[in-house]
Design a protein around this motif. Sequence first.
Motif, PDB file in Angstrom:
ATOM      1  N   ASP A  92      -8.228 -20.216  21.520  1.00 51.88           N
ATOM      2  CA  ASP A  92      -9.330 -19.400  22.011  1.00 51.88           C
ATOM      3  C   ASP A  92      -9.285 -19.182  23.514  1.00 51.88           C
ATOM      4  O   ASP A  92      -9.931 -18.269  24.017  1.00 51.88           O
ATOM      5  CB  ASP A  92     -10.675 -19.998  21.600  1.00 51.88           C
ATOM      6  N   GLU A  93      -8.492 -19.972  24.259  1.00 48.42           N
ATOM      7  CA  GLU A  93      -8.484 -19.839  25.712  1.00 48.42           C
ATOM      8  C   GLU A  93      -7.097 -19.676  26.335  1.00 48.42           C
ATOM      9  O   GLU A  93      -6.983 -19.575  27.550  1.00 48.42           O
ATOM     10  CB  GLU A  93      -9.182 -21.045  26.349  1.00 48.42           C
ATOM     11  N   GLN A  94      -6.040 -19.670  25.531  1.00 50.38           N
ATOM     12  CA  GLN A  94      -4.707 -19.471  26.089  1.00 50.38           C
ATOM     13  C   GLN A  94      -3.801 -18.815  25.060  1.00 50.38           C
ATOM     14  O   GLN A  94      -4.032 -18.902  23.868  1.00 50.38           O
ATOM     15  CB  GLN A  94      -4.087 -20.799  26.537  1.00 50.38           C
ATOM     16  N   ASP A 134      -6.412 -19.969  30.228  1.00 49.09           N
ATOM     17  CA  ASP A 134      -6.954 -21.186  30.822  1.00 49.09           C
ATOM     18  C   ASP A 134      -5.914 -22.303  30.813  1.00 49.09           C
ATOM     19  O   ASP A 134      -5.291 -22.581  29.785  1.00 49.09           O
ATOM     20  CB  ASP A 134      -8.182 -21.616  30.025  1.00 49.09           C
ATOM     21  N   ASN A 135      -5.724 -22.957  31.947  1.00 45.01           N
ATOM     22  CA  ASN A 135      -4.788 -24.067  32.092  1.00 45.01           C
ATOM     23  C   ASN A 135      -5.513 -25.315  32.598  1.00 45.01           C
ATOM     24  O   ASN A 135      -4.933 -26.153  33.260  1.00 45.01           O
ATOM     25  CB  ASN A 135      -3.659 -23.669  33.061  1.00 45.01           C
ATOM     26  N   THR A 176      -1.906 -22.064  38.157  1.00 44.41           N
ATOM     27  CA  THR A 176      -3.221 -22.530  38.583  1.00 44.41           C
ATOM     28  C   THR A 176      -3.945 -23.103  37.374  1.00 44.41           C
ATOM     29  O   THR A 176      -3.522 -22.921  36.234  1.00 44.41           O
ATOM     30  CB  THR A 176      -4.044 -21.378  39.184  1.00 44.41           C
ATOM     31  N   LEU A 177      -5.072 -23.781  37.621  1.00 41.63           N
ATOM     32  CA  LEU A 177      -5.783 -24.422  36.529  1.00 41.63           C
ATOM     33  C   LEU A 177      -6.615 -23.463  35.692  1.00 41.63           C
ATOM     34  O   LEU A 177      -6.861 -23.716  34.535  1.00 41.63           O
ATOM     35  CB  LEU A 177      -6.679 -25.542  37.064  1.00 41.63           C
ATOM     36  N   LYS A 178      -7.092 -22.380  36.251  1.00 46.53           N
ATOM     37  CA  LYS A 178      -7.971 -21.484  35.518  1.00 46.53           C
ATOM     38  C   LYS A 178      -7.517 -20.037  35.659  1.00 46.53           C
ATOM     39  O   LYS A 178      -6.924 -19.643  36.653  1.00 46.53           O
ATOM     40  CB  LYS A 178      -9.406 -21.576  36.053  1.00 46.53           C
ATOM     41  N   LYS A 179      -7.806 -19.254  34.667  1.00 44.76           N
ATOM     42  CA  LYS A 179      -7.673 -17.797  34.680  1.00 44.76           C
ATOM     43  C   LYS A 179      -6.323 -17.295  35.183  1.00 44.76           C
ATOM     44  O   LYS A 179      -6.237 -16.598  36.177  1.00 44.76           O
ATOM     45  CB  LYS A 179      -8.810 -17.181  35.479  1.00 44.76           C
ATOM     46  N   ASN A 180      -5.279 -17.639  34.475  1.00 41.45           N
ATOM     47  CA  ASN A 180      -3.949 -17.105  34.759  1.00 41.45           C
ATOM     48  C   ASN A 180      -3.807 -15.800  33.975  1.00 41.45           C
ATOM     49  O   ASN A 180      -3.443 -15.810  32.801  1.00 41.45           O
ATOM     50  CB  ASN A 180      -2.871 -18.112  34.337  1.00 41.45           C
TER      51      ASN A 180
END
Length: 163
Positions: free
Chosen positions: A10-12, A27-28, A39-43
């Motif tokens: 659902d997020e990656q 999302d990471n 990066t940790l978020k929103k790639n």
Amino acid sequence: DGLADVAATDEQSAFVNTDGTAWAAGDNFYKQFGSSTATLKKNVIPQRSDVENVAQISAGYSNTYWIKNDGTLWGAGNDNSGQLTSHKSGYIGTPLRLADDVKSVSAGNWFVLVIKTDGTVWGRGTNNYGQLGIGDTSEDESDWKQMHVVSHAKKVVTGTQYS
């Protein structure tokens, strides 16, 4: 190059090119991309994983697993339930070698199942609903456990808390 394999949660989203490189977008937060540069978020632009020579990929809620062409299994991301190590080491961004002789992998929420080249099914991570198929509902299994009754498996599929 074309795509050799894809996986999504659902997020990656994660994929493998035919040249064996692995990529992910989204999302990471749990460092599940296995990338030293993401990066940790929103790639929003796919980021390359540090794993190479990849044949298959599977993405769980907070982990990514790769089977390399040599049959070794690698993983990165959340280890809070022992899905990656026996130490429950938090979030691991550097891909770790987890197993040898692996034919197939499926990542669930906080657990993972693999089919070995001999057709046996093994799992590790959260087992509170019995999703590892090992005959009990122990909370976390941070070492590989063989699934009961299953032999000569051809495919394994995981869900949120079932297999």
